[in-house]
Design an enzyme around this catalytic site. Structure first.
Site, short mmCIF file in Angstrom:
data_model
loop_
_atom_site.label_atom_id
_atom_site.label_comp_id
_atom_site.label_asym_id
_atom_site.label_seq_id
_atom_site.Cartn_x
_atom_site.Cartn_y
_atom_site.Cartn_z
N ARG A 128 0.97 -1.31 0.11
CA ARG A 128 0.13 -0.14 0.13
C ARG A 128 0.93 0.99 -0.02
O ARG A 128 0.72 2.18 -0.43
CB ARG A 128 -0.87 -0.03 1.18
CG ARG A 128 -0.40 0.00 2.43
CD ARG A 128 -1.31 0.16 3.80
NE ARG A 128 -0.50 0.01 5.03
CZ ARG A 128 -0.86 0.62 6.18
NH1 ARG A 128 -2.25 1.50 6.26
NH2 ARG A 128 -0.36 0.60 7.16
N ARG A 165 -1.55 -4.32 3.66
CA ARG A 165 -1.55 -3.75 4.66
C ARG A 165 -0.03 -3.86 5.33
O ARG A 165 0.68 -3.10 5.91
CB ARG A 165 -2.38 -3.81 5.91
CG ARG A 165 -2.34 -3.22 7.08
CD ARG A 165 -3.30 -3.25 8.16
NE ARG A 165 -3.27 -2.31 9.49
CZ ARG A 165 -3.98 -2.60 10.40
NH1 ARG A 165 -4.64 -3.72 10.45
NH2 ARG A 165 -3.97 -1.60 11.47
N ASP A 172 -8.38 -5.89 12.50
CA ASP A 172 -9.55 -5.46 12.11
C ASP A 172 -10.84 -6.67 11.85
O ASP A 172 -11.78 -6.21 11.86
CB ASP A 172 -9.40 -4.58 10.84
CG ASP A 172 -8.73 -3.39 10.88
OD1 ASP A 172 -8.50 -3.03 11.93
OD2 ASP A 172 -8.38 -2.59 9.87
N GLU A 186 -18.30 4.63 -1.10
CA GLU A 186 -17.55 3.85 -2.36
C GLU A 186 -18.35 3.91 -3.55
O GLU A 186 -17.53 3.90 -4.51
CB GLU A 186 -16.87 2.61 -1.85
CG GLU A 186 -15.97 2.79 -0.56
CD GLU A 186 -16.54 3.02 0.87
OE1 GLU A 186 -15.99 3.05 1.75
OE2 GLU A 186 -18.00 2.82 0.76
N HIS A 225 -5.43 -3.22 2.09
CA HIS A 225 -5.89 -4.06 2.94
C HIS A 225 -6.63 -5.10 2.70
O HIS A 225 -7.62 -5.58 3.23
CB HIS A 225 -6.74 -3.12 3.78
CG HIS A 225 -5.89 -1.82 4.54
ND1 HIS A 225 -5.61 -0.89 3.88
CD2 HIS A 225 -5.80 -1.67 6.03
CE1 HIS A 225 -4.76 -0.07 4.76
NE2 HIS A 225 -5.19 -0.67 5.95
N PHE A 260 -14.30 -2.91 0.69
CA PHE A 260 -15.14 -1.68 0.43
C PHE A 260 -15.24 -1.56 -1.32
O PHE A 260 -16.11 -1.11 -1.80
CB PHE A 260 -15.22 -0.54 0.90
CG PHE A 260 -15.03 -0.69 2.64
CD1 PHE A 260 -15.86 -1.50 3.17
CD2 PHE A 260 -14.15 -0.04 3.20
CE1 PHE A 260 -15.91 -1.50 4.51
CE2 PHE A 260 -13.97 -0.30 4.70
CZ PHE A 260 -14.93 -1.00 5.25
#
Length: 312
Positions: free
Chosen positions: A10, A167, A117, A58, A109, A83
């Protein structure tokens, strides 16, 4: 001993956008209120007038990107994979894929290495979803060098592109001076004769380390890095399968619809051999550290080594 360089892809994504911005003044970046996490904030700081924060919306972001692309702008729409590919699937399919617009989707991610998460944010289905959209290029780079090359290739490609970024920091395995990237082409990172290991994303590192362990026990594993899952380098995979007779696929993604499925499709069509798919075995992830989860689900070097040895 030289220090092992590690960087999350990322980060590579954000840096690549900035590096390409001067060369491509029509490159714009959109995000859904996650610029800091997706690292598009690096671009936002350098080129604020070419960054659009669409807020936590999104699906709307994809619509905005589609509209911008019709004006000659090359938009990169960015969010977490859950998303970008999940929540906005309908808009990607109907507003980008169907009219075959020049929209690029940067999805960060992805996979269980998102860590704490938890399952709601650990997207293990995105590659499967994006593969089903006609004309969509799907890429999952293995390291910093490949991630930057993939972003450049996406800019140069005319049509929709989905790129998956991670990530967690991962080892740089490619040489920036000699590495050459082409959409639809894989790379043999290690020659072998007993089994072929086809890996993508952060699992390429695991595959290479597993191959070292296997070699110590007299098992010769060929390791292929597949960044472009669609279009797949079927020719390279079939050639390797003809040599080894067995194929193991490794991915931080569901074994349903991802790299393993793509490789299996190619082999069934051209040269059927036994295939073992290492990945998320039709389960959701859970909360935990990235390292602990990668280990639990058998995606680290130890897990790949055990799976290949058992298979061979």
């Amino acid at each position: 001993m030289a220090e092992i360089k590690k960087i999350a892809t990322r980060e590579s994504y954000g840096n690549a956008l900035v590096e390409l911005a001067e060369e491509y003044p029509n490159l714009y970046v959109l995000d859904a209120d996650l610029a800091e996490a997706t690292k598009t904030g690096i671009f936002k700081k350098a080129y604020p007038e070419r960054h659009i924060d669409c807020g936590i919306a999104e699906s709307n972001m994809i619509g905005v990107a589609a509209g911008l692309s019709t004006t000659g702008i090359i938009p990169f729409a960015s969010s977490f994979a859950m998303f970008a590919a999940g929540r906005a699937f309908e808009q990607i399919r109907n507003s980008v894929g169907y009219p075959h617009l020049n929209v690029k989707i940067g999805a960060t991610h992805a996979g269980v290495s998102v860590g704490e998460d938890g399952a709601t944010h650990q997207c293990n289905e995105d590659i499967a979803l994006m593969r089903t959209i006609p004309g969509m290029v799907v890429m999952c780079p293995a390291d910093d060098v490949e991630a930057k090359a993939a972003v450049r290739a996406a800019v140069e490609h005319e049509g929709p592109v989905y790129i998956r970024f991670g990530r967690a920091a991962c080892r740089v395995i490619n040489d920036a001076e000699t590495y050459q990237f082409q959409i639809g082409k894989g790379h043999v990172l290690r020659e072998g004769t007993d089994v072929t290991i086809v890996a993508t994303g952060i699992c390429v590192e695991s595959a290479l380390d597993a191959a070292e362990q296997l070699a110590a026990e007299g098992i010769s594993a060929e390791v292929i890095n597949i960044c472009t899952i669609k279009p797949l380098d079927s020719e390279l995979i079939v050639a390797s399968a003809r040599k080894t007779g067995k194929v193991v696929t490794v991915e931080e993604h569901s074994v349903i619809g991802g790299l393993g499925s793509a490789v299996s499709d190619a082999l069934v069509a051209e040269y059927p051999v036994p295939v073992k798919k290492v990945g998320m075995q039709d389960v959701f992830g859970e909360s935990g550290s990235a390292a602990a989860l990668i280990h639990k689900y058998g995606l680290d070097a130890e897990g790949v080594y055990k799976a290949v040895k058992e298979f061979v």
